[in-house]
Design a protein around this motif. Structure first.
Motif, PDB file in Angstrom:
ATOM      1  N   PRO A  79       0.834  -1.210   0.000  1.00  0.00           N
ATOM      2  CA  PRO A  79       0.000   0.000   0.000  1.00  0.00           C
ATOM      3  C   PRO A  79       0.868   1.259   0.000  1.00  0.00           C
ATOM      4  O   PRO A  79       1.734   1.426   0.859  1.00  0.00           O
ATOM      5  CB  PRO A  79      -0.792  -0.134   1.303  1.00  0.00           C
ATOM      6  N   VAL A  80       0.625   2.131  -0.961  1.00  0.00           N
ATOM      7  CA  VAL A  80       1.434   3.346  -1.104  1.00  0.00           C
ATOM      8  C   VAL A  80       0.527   4.540  -1.370  1.00  0.00           C
ATOM      9  O   VAL A  80      -0.640   4.400  -1.732  1.00  0.00           O
ATOM     10  CB  VAL A  80       2.448   3.209  -2.258  1.00  0.00           C
ATOM     11  N   ARG A  81       1.083   5.743  -1.201  1.00  0.00           N
ATOM     12  CA  ARG A  81       0.356   6.954  -1.532  1.00  0.00           C
ATOM     13  C   ARG A  81       0.088   7.011  -3.043  1.00  0.00           C
ATOM     14  O   ARG A  81       0.960   6.706  -3.851  1.00  0.00           O
ATOM     15  CB  ARG A  81       1.149   8.198  -1.137  1.00  0.00           C
ATOM     16  N   ARG A  82      -1.128   7.411  -3.372  1.00  0.00           N
ATOM     17  CA  ARG A  82      -1.460   7.620  -4.778  1.00  0.00           C
ATOM     18  C   ARG A  82      -0.623   8.752  -5.344  1.00  0.00           C
ATOM     19  O   ARG A  82      -0.353   9.742  -4.651  1.00  0.00           O
ATOM     20  CB  ARG A  82      -2.954   7.955  -4.908  1.00  0.00           C
ATOM     21  N   LEU A  83      -0.200   8.619  -6.587  1.00  0.00           N
ATOM     22  CA  LEU A  83       0.555   9.687  -7.230  1.00  0.00           C
ATOM     23  C   LEU A  83      -0.379  10.855  -7.543  1.00  0.00           C
ATOM     24  O   LEU A  83      -1.444  10.662  -8.142  1.00  0.00           O
ATOM     25  CB  LEU A  83       1.200   9.188  -8.532  1.00  0.00           C
ATOM     26  N   PRO A  84      -0.016  12.069  -7.153  1.00  0.00           N
ATOM     27  CA  PRO A  84      -0.868  13.207  -7.485  1.00  0.00           C
ATOM     28  C   PRO A  84      -0.858  13.480  -8.997  1.00  0.00           C
ATOM     29  O   PRO A  84       0.148  13.288  -9.671  1.00  0.00           O
ATOM     30  CB  PRO A  84      -0.226  14.363  -6.717  1.00  0.00           C
ATOM     31  N   LYS A  85      -1.993  13.915  -9.497  1.00  0.00           N
ATOM     32  CA  LYS A  85      -2.082  14.337 -10.896  1.00  0.00           C
ATOM     33  C   LYS A  85      -1.592  15.775 -10.987  1.00  0.00           C
ATOM     34  O   LYS A  85      -2.142  16.666 -10.339  1.00  0.00           O
ATOM     35  CB  LYS A  85      -3.515  14.224 -11.392  1.00  0.00           C
ATOM     36  N   VAL A  86      -0.550  15.980 -11.766  1.00  0.00           N
ATOM     37  CA  VAL A  86       0.062  17.301 -11.892  1.00  0.00           C
ATOM     38  C   VAL A  86      -0.186  17.832 -13.301  1.00  0.00           C
ATOM     39  O   VAL A  86       0.042  17.127 -14.292  1.00  0.00           O
ATOM     40  CB  VAL A  86       1.578  17.244 -11.610  1.00  0.00           C
ATOM     41  N   ALA A 138      -7.735  21.609 -16.550  1.00  0.00           N
ATOM     42  CA  ALA A 138      -6.983  21.304 -15.327  1.00  0.00           C
ATOM     43  C   ALA A 138      -7.910  20.894 -14.186  1.00  0.00           C
ATOM     44  O   ALA A 138      -7.461  20.750 -13.048  1.00  0.00           O
ATOM     45  CB  ALA A 138      -6.148  22.515 -14.915  1.00  0.00           C
ATOM     46  N   ASP A 139      -9.203  20.716 -14.489  1.00  0.00           N
ATOM     47  CA  ASP A 139     -10.178  20.427 -13.430  1.00  0.00           C
ATOM     48  C   ASP A 139      -9.873  19.153 -12.656  1.00  0.00           C
ATOM     49  O   ASP A 139     -10.255  19.030 -11.493  1.00  0.00           O
ATOM     50  CB  ASP A 139     -11.589  20.325 -14.025  1.00  0.00           C
ATOM     51  N   ASP A 140      -9.217  18.173 -13.299  1.00  0.00           N
ATOM     52  CA  ASP A 140      -9.025  16.875 -12.651  1.00  0.00           C
ATOM     53  C   ASP A 140      -7.684  16.743 -11.935  1.00  0.00           C
ATOM     54  O   ASP A 140      -7.352  15.679 -11.421  1.00  0.00           O
ATOM     55  CB  ASP A 140      -9.150  15.748 -13.679  1.00  0.00           C
ATOM     56  N   CYS A 141      -6.890  17.827 -11.879  1.00  0.00           N
ATOM     57  CA  CYS A 141      -5.548  17.704 -11.299  1.00  0.00           C
ATOM     58  C   CYS A 141      -5.587  17.866  -9.790  1.00  0.00           C
ATOM     59  O   CYS A 141      -6.531  18.417  -9.214  1.00  0.00           O
ATOM     60  CB  CYS A 141      -4.592  18.717 -11.920  1.00  0.00           C
ATOM     61  N   ASP A 142      -4.549  17.387  -9.145  1.00  0.00           N
ATOM     62  CA  ASP A 142      -4.332  17.621  -7.714  1.00  0.00           C
ATOM     63  C   ASP A 142      -3.437  18.829  -7.491  1.00  0.00           C
ATOM     64  O   ASP A 142      -3.612  19.566  -6.514  1.00  0.00           O
ATOM     65  CB  ASP A 142      -3.692  16.393  -7.062  1.00  0.00           C
ATOM     66  N   ILE A 143      -2.480  19.012  -8.386  1.00  0.00           N
ATOM     67  CA  ILE A 143      -1.563  20.152  -8.318  1.00  0.00           C
ATOM     68  C   ILE A 143      -1.513  20.813  -9.687  1.00  0.00           C
ATOM     69  O   ILE A 143      -1.253  20.150 -10.701  1.00  0.00           O
ATOM     70  CB  ILE A 143      -0.144  19.725  -7.903  1.00  0.00           C
ATOM     71  N   LEU A 144      -1.768  22.110  -9.708  1.00  0.00           N
ATOM     72  CA  LEU A 144      -1.649  22.897 -10.931  1.00  0.00           C
ATOM     73  C   LEU A 144      -0.455  23.824 -10.788  1.00  0.00           C
ATOM     74  O   LEU A 144      -0.346  24.555  -9.802  1.00  0.00           O
ATOM     75  CB  LEU A 144      -2.921  23.714 -11.164  1.00  0.00           C
ATOM     76  N   ILE A 145       0.424  23.779 -11.767  1.00  0.00           N
ATOM     77  CA  ILE A 145       1.598  24.652 -11.768  1.00  0.00           C
ATOM     78  C   ILE A 145       1.544  25.503 -13.024  1.00  0.00           C
ATOM     79  O   ILE A 145       1.505  24.973 -14.142  1.00  0.00           O
ATOM     80  CB  ILE A 145       2.911  23.839 -11.732  1.00  0.00           C
ATOM     81  N   THR A 146       1.508  26.816 -12.854  1.00  0.00           N
ATOM     82  CA  THR A 146       1.554  27.723 -13.996  1.00  0.00           C
ATOM     83  C   THR A 146       2.915  28.404 -14.040  1.00  0.00           C
ATOM     84  O   THR A 146       3.560  28.585 -13.005  1.00  0.00           O
ATOM     85  CB  THR A 146       0.450  28.788 -13.920  1.00  0.00           C
ATOM     86  N   SER A 147       3.312  28.773 -15.224  1.00  0.00           N
ATOM     87  CA  SER A 147       4.578  29.490 -15.384  1.00  0.00           C
ATOM     88  C   SER A 147       4.323  30.736 -16.213  1.00  0.00           C
ATOM     89  O   SER A 147       3.869  30.659 -17.357  1.00  0.00           O
ATOM     90  CB  SER A 147       5.624  28.608 -16.081  1.00  0.00           C
TER      91      SER A 147
END
Length: 401
Positions: free
Chosen positions: A164-171, A231-240
């Motif tokens: 059992p591990v942490r789910r990978l965040p959607k970036v 980007a609605d389904d992401c866990d982390i949104l990164i803008t540049s």
């Protein structure tokens, strides 16, 4: 610097806002770098029997010893040793019933059907006892550990194919700016190739795999709104780019329209002052948003100090921040102004010097650097040979779980 956060406080607030991912089962051989969400216990005993630790002869009693067979890995000797008998044995092979010790190959004198030695090894010598590594039910790996290569071998040896591990965040990563060209081979004189998104996605890849890329997106509200829908389904949104407050910096406004709440922006650091952190509630899920500067070096440094720690926090790492190291100044470093500075450096593992250019747009010097030199706000000039703090740019510079 009214309204500016110092770096430590900004990182503290960031980590407090990062959503911790739920748990999922993953194949242990695909779990490298993932963080365990529960303790792992042995389902078998290792080794499962007494084994030979060396090549030689399993013996019983005093010699010389009659050789009555062989025990090798995968094909143990069937029978019982009596006083004065032995079997040829390989490293890792099962010790026969009645065997008391192992006579090393190099100490053995072999006859036609017997073996002798000038010295009999003491009872128990060169034997790996059953369960000396672990026994069925023993704890193997604690929850919160980041799975490394040795953990993979340990879990498999303990009878586990999944853990059992942490789910990978959607970036999701968004490049924004009217000046950005999506095709570097077809870039007009008033354009520059879009590169920040690819750089940030590559930095995140060792932690999350492939990040979703959007853009480049133009500096207008309609284009930004359309991008944010994806980007609605992401866990982390990164803008540049576009996260400041200039006439054409519209990312903050677009994020507010999207439903995000700005937690803070402006950090007292150089490069990377116009850094924005926000959150958005999407149903029962909290999304984390990081608005990074558009200058490539500023984008890299803020991704290193904020985006990567945020991802590690989501993954459950106990130590998500980069690991500080000490090096010896290989040159004189000038005094520092009001903002904490992160200088691109080149270190040989003992000393460190600055890269050629420290301009926030200079990618060539960034690519040549292997560390960031951490200079405290208001620090006086640092003389050559004095200690300085650095962060390695290899493997994200973090301490692990």
């Amino acid at each position: 610097m009214s309204g500016w956060l110092d770096l430590d406080e900004a990182q503290r607030q960031l980590l407090s806002l990062a959503p911790v991912m739920g748990s999922e089962d993953a194949a242990i051989e695909a779990a490298l770098g993932r963080v365990l969400t529960a303790d792992i216990y042995a389902r078998r005993t290792q080794p499962p029997a007494d084994l030979s630790a060396m090549d030689g002869y399993a013996i019983c009693g005093e010699g010389p010893w009659k050789v009555i067979g062989e025990s090798r890995c995968g094909a143990p000797f069937v029978g019982t040793l009596k006083t004065g008998t032995s079997v040829r044995i390989s490293t890792g092979a099962h010790m026969p019933v009645g065997a008391e010790s192992v006579l090393l190959q190099e100490n053995a004198v072999r006859g036609e059907d017997s073996v002798s030695s000038t010295e009999t090894p003491p009872i128990g010598r060169h034997i790996r006892r059953r369960g000396f590594d672990f026994s069925d039910g023993d704890p193997l790996i604690n929850a919160g550990a980041a799975i490394g290569p040795a953990h993979i071998a340990l879990a498999l040896s303990g009878g586990h194919t999944k853990v059992p591990v942490r789910r990978l965040p959607k970036v999701t990563v968004i490049d924004s700016g009217d000046e950005l060209a999506s095709d570097p081979e077809n870039c007009g004189p008033d354009q520059i190739p879009a590169s920040n998104g690819a750089m940030i996605a590559a930095m995140a890849a060792p932690l999350v795999g492939k990040a979703k890329r959007i853009g480049p997106v133009g500096d207008n509200m309609a284009a930004l709104a359309s991008a944010l829908v994806h980007a609605d389904d992401c866990d982390i949104l990164i803008t540049s780019g576009g996260a400041s407050v200039g006439d054409h910096d519209l990312v903050q406004d677009a994020l507010r329209e999207w439903g995000a709440d700005i937690a803070f922006w402006k950090v007292a650091m150089k490069p990377g002052k116009p850094l924005m952190v926000a959150t958005r509630q999407s149903g029962d899920r909290r999304q984390l948003v990081l608005g990074l500067p558009g200058n490539p070096v500023s984008s890299f440094v803020t991704a290193f100090l904020f985006a990567l720690p945020a991802i590690r926090q989501c993954l459950g790492f106990a130590n998500p921040l980069p690991l500080a190291q000490t090096r010896i100044a290989g040159q004189t470093f000038p005094a520092v102004g009001q903002r904490r500075e992160f200088v691109r450096g080149i270190s040989d593992g003992t000393s460190v010097i600055t890269a050629n250019s420290q301009d926030s747009s200079a990618l060539a010097s960034l690519a040549s650097a292997n560390c960031l030199i951490d200079r405290a706000p208001g620090a006086p000039e640092t003389a050559k040979a004095e200690p300085v703090t650095v962060y390695s740019l290899q493997n994200g510079g973090f301490a692990g779980a």
